[in-house]
Design a protein around this motif. Structure first.
Motif, PDB file in Angstrom:
ATOM      1  N   ASP A  27       2.092   2.185   5.637  1.00 49.36           N
ATOM      2  CA  ASP A  27       2.784   4.290   5.253  1.00 49.36           C
ATOM      3  C   ASP A  27       3.346   3.208   3.824  1.00 49.36           C
ATOM      4  O   ASP A  27       3.575   4.480   2.630  1.00 49.36           O
ATOM      5  N   HIS A  28       3.912   2.921   3.554  1.00 52.47           N
ATOM      6  CA  HIS A  28       4.762   2.787   2.374  1.00 52.47           C
ATOM      7  C   HIS A  28       4.084   1.783   1.477  1.00 52.47           C
ATOM      8  O   HIS A  28       3.639   2.714  -0.223  1.00 52.47           O
ATOM      9  N   LYS A  31       2.488   5.289   0.026  1.00 53.60           N
ATOM     10  CA  LYS A  31       2.936   6.098  -1.174  1.00 53.60           C
ATOM     11  C   LYS A  31       2.740   5.018  -2.616  1.00 53.60           C
ATOM     12  O   LYS A  31       3.243   6.003  -3.735  1.00 53.60           O
ATOM     13  N   VAL A 105       9.450   1.004  -2.577  1.00 56.94           N
ATOM     14  CA  VAL A 105       8.739   2.147  -2.718  1.00 56.94           C
ATOM     15  C   VAL A 105       8.442   2.721  -4.266  1.00 56.94           C
ATOM     16  O   VAL A 105       8.162   2.454  -5.245  1.00 56.94           O
TER      17      VAL A 105
END
Length: 350
Positions: A27-28, A31, A105
């Motif tokens: 998920d990171h 981004k 991020v």
């Protein structure tokens, strides 16, 4: 970029029974993607058997087919998963992110900006090694400890080995902080050993004599999670895997003839100090195990280094890191135990 390298960067995620935490890592990374889908995420399932790691990887691939690829391999260990990632990479740059870690991020955006600028130029002239900071995230202590290189590396410009300063013992380059140009790793035919832990040391040691250009950005990029009981840097785990630590150290001894680096004294000093750290770790843990067999292994690894390069062996033996830990008898064992506590502080074990 060439057709074979049509992404800015490939993030390779070695996964082995990683279902519990891999989503956070992926998920990171997503981004960091652009509207042009210019990043690649390779989720390499290393023959997971205890959970649904592969199914999770395929689910991510289905959701993001232009960015994510799920790759399954027979169990070969962390090193083989990195090899698989490198073999399949389509990015100009290559970055390994362990499945229980993640990239911050905001901290990684300045690095992505630089990589994207490099990707607009000629691929062969892109910076060989881009470096960011990493952060020890010690979950049981609820602490974050950033490691930066501001005292050792210049900022805001490309530089070579003659541009570096002296690294502190606790601030060596780790896999966490390194982003290599993919073709450089392929050109030197980098291949990590199968079924072996601590291969990250090879990854940030063997390619260095081939690195001509570097760029450092003082930003906290990599979040290094420490706290799982089965983690390779756990003290008891390191004792049980001492033979693998010795194997990796021997590979590093054989990989580079440091006497050939006399024209690059700063690179030679860095690599000598890194090898000293590896010899220190081997010696300290063998002293802590404290058996007749472990003492024989301690003598053998030093004989191995001596056979490879007697002058280098003497220099490392006399280094501040290694001198006291090799004193014979109980005094040496006591120093070895104390050395572990120092090494734990300097190198961030568990």
């Amino acid at each position: 970029m060439s057709n074979s390298l049509n992404k800015v960067i490939t993030f390779a995620i070695p996964c082995y029974n990683s279902a519990e935490y891999m989503d956070n890592c992926i998920d990171h990374l997503l981004k960091l993607n652009s509207k042009e889908d210019d990043i690649e995420i390779l989720i390499v399932d290393d023959g997971s058997t205890k959970d649904n790691t592969l199914e999770i990887a395929k689910s991510w691939e289905k959701k993001h087919p232009n960015v994510i690829r799920a790759i399954h391999q027979e169990n070969g260990g962390h090193g083989q998963a990195v090899n698989t990632g490198l073999k399949n990479a389509k990015g100009l740059y290559f970055k390994v992110v362990d499945s229980d870690d993640w990239l911050d991020v905001d901290g990684t955006k300045p690095i992505m900006d630089y990589l994207r600028k490099q990707a607009k130029g000629e691929a062969s002239k892109a910076t060989d090694l881009v470096i960011g900071n990493y952060v020890y995230n010690k979950v049981h202590e609820n602490s974050l400890t950033p490691i930066n290189y501001v005292d050792a590396l210049p900022e805001g410009r490309e530089f070579g080995w003659d541009g570096i300063k002296k690294f502190k013992i606790s601030e060596y380059l780790l896999m966490h902080s390194a982003i290599y140009r993919t073709q450089l790793l392929r050109d030197i035919k980098l291949e990590l050993p199968k079924h072996t832990f601590y291969v990250d040391n090879i990854f940030v040691y063997v390619p260095l004599p081939h690195v001509r250009t570097m760029y450092y950005i003082n930003t906290d990029m990599y979040m290094y999670f420490i706290g799982r009981e089965d983690q390779s840097v756990n003290e008891d785990v390191m004792k049980s895997r001492i033979d693998q630590q010795l194997k990796i150290t021997k590979i590093m001894i054989d990989a580079t003839d440091l006497s050939e680096l006399d024209k690059q004294p700063k690179l030679k000093r860095y690599m000598l100090n890194y090898l000293s750290m590896m010899m220190c770790i081997c010696t300290v843990f063998l002293r802590m195990i404290d058996t007749k067999e472990s003492d024989e292994k301690r003598k053998e690894i030093w004989e191995y280094l001596k056979f490879h390069d007697e002058k280098l062996c003497h220099k490392i033996m006399q280094s501040p890191l290694c001198y006291g830990t090799n004193i014979p008898g109980q005094a040496g064992k006591l120093i070895g135990t104390s050395g572990y506590k120092l090494a734990q502080k300097l190198f961030g074990f568990n």
